[in-house]
Scaffold this motif. Sequence first.
Motif, PDB file in Angstrom:
ATOM      1  N   SER A  12       0.824  -1.212   0.000  1.00  0.00           N
ATOM      2  CA  SER A  12       0.000   0.000   0.000  1.00  0.00           C
ATOM      3  C   SER A  12       0.859   1.264   0.000  1.00  0.00           C
ATOM      4  O   SER A  12       0.492   2.267  -0.612  1.00  0.00           O
ATOM      5  N   GLY A  13       2.001   1.217   0.673  1.00  0.00           N
ATOM      6  CA  GLY A  13       2.879   2.380   0.716  1.00  0.00           C
ATOM      7  C   GLY A  13       3.586   2.655  -0.590  1.00  0.00           C
ATOM      8  O   GLY A  13       3.871   3.813  -0.929  1.00  0.00           O
ATOM      9  N   THR A  56       3.816   3.658 -18.163  1.00  0.00           N
ATOM     10  CA  THR A  56       3.165   2.349 -18.279  1.00  0.00           C
ATOM     11  C   THR A  56       3.616   1.426 -17.156  1.00  0.00           C
ATOM     12  O   THR A  56       2.801   0.747 -16.513  1.00  0.00           O
ATOM     13  N   GLY A  57       4.912   1.420 -16.874  1.00  0.00           N
ATOM     14  CA  GLY A  57       5.441   0.612 -15.779  1.00  0.00           C
ATOM     15  C   GLY A  57       4.872   1.037 -14.434  1.00  0.00           C
ATOM     16  O   GLY A  57       4.551   0.193 -13.592  1.00  0.00           O
ATOM     17  N   ALA A  58       4.731   2.347 -14.234  1.00  0.00           N
ATOM     18  CA  ALA A  58       4.178   2.850 -12.972  1.00  0.00           C
ATOM     19  C   ALA A  58       2.717   2.432 -12.808  1.00  0.00           C
ATOM     20  O   ALA A  58       2.290   2.056 -11.714  1.00  0.00           O
ATOM     21  N   LEU A  59       1.937   2.480 -13.885  1.00  0.00           N
ATOM     22  CA  LEU A  59       0.535   2.060 -13.814  1.00  0.00           C
ATOM     23  C   LEU A  59       0.403   0.564 -13.551  1.00  0.00           C
ATOM     24  O   LEU A  59      -0.463   0.129 -12.782  1.00  0.00           O
ATOM     25  N   VAL A  64      -0.694  -3.775  -9.454  1.00  0.00           N
ATOM     26  CA  VAL A  64      -0.226  -4.908  -8.647  1.00  0.00           C
ATOM     27  C   VAL A  64      -0.274  -4.559  -7.158  1.00  0.00           C
ATOM     28  O   VAL A  64      -0.692  -5.378  -6.328  1.00  0.00           O
ATOM     29  N   CYS A  65       0.118  -3.338  -6.815  1.00  0.00           N
ATOM     30  CA  CYS A  65       0.068  -2.907  -5.411  1.00  0.00           C
ATOM     31  C   CYS A  65      -1.352  -2.969  -4.864  1.00  0.00           C
ATOM     32  O   CYS A  65      -1.586  -3.461  -3.756  1.00  0.00           O
ATOM     33  N   HIS A  66      -2.321  -2.460  -5.640  1.00  0.00           N
ATOM     34  CA  HIS A  66      -3.716  -2.485  -5.183  1.00  0.00           C
ATOM     35  C   HIS A  66      -4.225  -3.917  -5.034  1.00  0.00           C
ATOM     36  O   HIS A  66      -4.955  -4.232  -4.079  1.00  0.00           O
ATOM     37  N   LEU A  67      -3.862  -4.786  -5.958  1.00  0.00           N
ATOM     38  CA  LEU A  67      -4.295  -6.181  -5.880  1.00  0.00           C
ATOM     39  C   LEU A  67      -3.724  -6.870  -4.644  1.00  0.00           C
ATOM     40  O   LEU A  67      -4.431  -7.584  -3.935  1.00  0.00           O
ATOM     41  N   PRO A 181      -5.455   3.429   0.638  1.00  0.00           N
ATOM     42  CA  PRO A 181      -5.166   2.059   1.114  1.00  0.00           C
ATOM     43  C   PRO A 181      -4.056   2.026   2.165  1.00  0.00           C
ATOM     44  O   PRO A 181      -4.137   1.264   3.137  1.00  0.00           O
ATOM     45  N   PHE A 182      -3.046   2.865   1.999  1.00  0.00           N
ATOM     46  CA  PHE A 182      -1.958   2.937   2.982  1.00  0.00           C
ATOM     47  C   PHE A 182      -2.477   3.435   4.327  1.00  0.00           C
ATOM     48  O   PHE A 182      -2.099   2.919   5.391  1.00  0.00           O
ATOM     49  N   VAL A 183      -3.366   4.427   4.290  1.00  0.00           N
ATOM     50  CA  VAL A 183      -3.961   4.946   5.520  1.00  0.00           C
ATOM     51  C   VAL A 183      -4.751   3.847   6.232  1.00  0.00           C
ATOM     52  O   VAL A 183      -4.653   3.674   7.451  1.00  0.00           O
ATOM     53  N   VAL A 184      -5.520   3.084   5.463  1.00  0.00           N
ATOM     54  CA  VAL A 184      -6.332   2.012   6.041  1.00  0.00           C
ATOM     55  C   VAL A 184      -5.438   0.925   6.634  1.00  0.00           C
ATOM     56  O   VAL A 184      -5.663   0.472   7.766  1.00  0.00           O
TER      57      VAL A 184
END
Length: 198
Positions: A12-13, A56-59, A64-67, A181-184
């Motif tokens: 998340s971070g 594109t790589g960042a997106l 992947v981070c969100h998943l 998400p990081f806050v949560v």
Amino acid sequence: MPFVPRWTLLSSGCAPLLLTAGWAVAGRLEGPGYDPVSQTISVLAAYGSAGFWVMTGALLALGVCHLLTAWGLRAAAPAGRVALGGGGVTALLVALVPTPSSGGSLRHGTVAAAGFLLLAVWPVLAAHRHPTAPWALRPAPALAATALMCAGALWYVVEANHQGAAGVAERFVTSAQALWPFVVVTSCLRHRPRSIRS
């Protein structure tokens, strides 16, 4: 409270950091012809742009981070986890269906809009009414986060339709969506373990 693994702090971070680094580096590669105030992030990920591979790589990394975060965030209500995971999938699709070098793209716009929606509603869907829930999973903070993201999305639509500061508005709402998400996760890891009843 269901166990939330510590690695979710990393997944998340990294999301807001990778997104911000992606548009910063891609914008720099694009040079003075790119205006971050009025032009969107999608311009940086368009076919033929100098920073195409970076954005594109960042997106892809954001998706992947969100998943991963959705998978590990067991303290959240299932509907919220599904919406966050869906937001991760749309981030992957946005990267795989970039805008053309000139003009718009209905497919790209539709996927991006779906991503905005999923990432805006996931805080409310993830919330619990139980008073011992971690604070970021309580209804009031979750509703405030969703309201902020919806307001940001509305601001973006207004700016885009009036050829104004669409780039600023988009960066505001995507930053908020990447950061929540990081806050949560942080609130869950700092919370004393107690059972949550939906």
